[in-house]
Design an enzyme around this catalytic site. Structure first.
Site, PDB file in Angstrom:
ATOM      1  N   ASP A 160       3.490  -5.361   9.722  1.00 18.70           N
ATOM      2  CA  ASP A 160       3.192  -4.758   8.433  1.00 18.70           C
ATOM      3  C   ASP A 160       2.331  -3.511   8.752  1.00 18.70           C
ATOM      4  O   ASP A 160       1.751  -3.434   9.831  1.00 18.70           O
ATOM      5  CB  ASP A 160       2.422  -5.778   7.591  1.00 18.70           C
ATOM      6  CG  ASP A 160       1.853  -5.180   6.333  1.00 18.70           C
ATOM      7  OD1 ASP A 160       2.553  -4.396   5.673  1.00 18.70           O
ATOM      8  OD2 ASP A 160       0.694  -5.511   6.010  1.00 18.70           O
ATOM      9  N   ASP A 170      -0.141  -1.417   6.322  1.00 19.71           N
ATOM     10  CA  ASP A 170      -1.506  -1.402   5.756  1.00 19.71           C
ATOM     11  C   ASP A 170      -2.190  -2.745   5.956  1.00 19.71           C
ATOM     12  O   ASP A 170      -1.671  -3.787   5.562  1.00 19.71           O
ATOM     13  CB  ASP A 170      -1.437  -1.056   4.266  1.00 19.71           C
ATOM     14  CG  ASP A 170      -0.852   0.330   4.041  1.00 19.71           C
ATOM     15  OD1 ASP A 170      -1.478   1.311   4.460  1.00 19.71           O
ATOM     16  OD2 ASP A 170       0.256   0.424   3.478  1.00 19.71           O
TER      17      ASP A 170
HETATM   18 MG    MG Z   1      -0.522  -5.144   4.375  1.00 20.22          MG
END
Ligand code: MG
Ligand code: ZN
Length: 197
Positions: A23, A25
């Protein structure tokens, strides 16, 4: 689905069926709501080390990121492309090739009509993971996905990813959430857990 590739693929990049999915962020960079400026992008400690180790173990590195800030009108596809290309060059500068970055700009109730969609790519849906499987002929049961949200883990479970890691800095000790999901409080713990080093 928006897809970004490196300027060129190196001949020595991992070519097997395994990938480390990240992922963005909260895993690669410190979470800031609707981040799109390079100057606000702060790499999380241990991310390059973790990725380098994964590449040494013949995992390609793939990023899968929800970017509903586009559907909300907070930033544009051009902004995301600029930031993503920069991020990929930063990784390259640390000797790490990111094979692809997949981003979903959609949202079911978006302000911008052109991005208003219940998209199969938006996590917790597994669309981006499944697209990467197609693109690189991956065996998802041998892949790893590290995310910082429940919806990352859910997408991973739905796609059949073999090893799921929830990165939660508020955790004091690593623990097994269930048979498939482990929790770590920093990326070094993830590295040790995954690669025993
Ligand atoms: Mg995230
Ligand atoms: Zn989408």
């Amino acid at each position: 689905m928006l897809i970004y590739t490196p300027d060129s693929y190196s001949k020595s990049s991992p070519s097997g069926k395994r990938a480390l999915f990240l992922d963005r962020d909260g895993v690669i960079n410190t979470e800031i709501n609707y981040l799109y400026k390079i100057e606000d992008f702060e790499f999380i400690d241990g991310i390059f080390d973790l990725c380098r180790t994964a590449v040494e173990h013949n995992y390609r590195v793939v990023v899968v990121t929800n970017q509903s800030g586009i559907a909300r009108g907070y930033y544009s596809e051009t902004d995301l492309e600029k930031l993503t290309k920069w991020m990929m060059r930063e990784f390259a500068g640390h000797g790490i090739e990111i094979s692809k970055v997949y981003a979903c700009p959609h949202l079911i109730n978006a302000d911008l009509e052109s991005y208003r969609r219940d998209c199969h790519a938006r996590k917790p849906n597994p669309g981006m993971l499944l697209q990467a499987k197609e693109d690189f002929n991956l065996d998802l049961s041998k892949c790893i996905f590290i995310g910082d949200k429940k919806r990352d883990m859910e997408a991973g479970l739905r796609a059949g990813i073999g090893s799921l890691i929830l990165f939660d800095a508020s955790t004091s000790v690593p623990e097994e959430l269930d048979l498939k999901v482990s929790i770590v409080s920093n990326l070094n713990q993830a590295k040790e857990k995954l690669f025993n080093k």
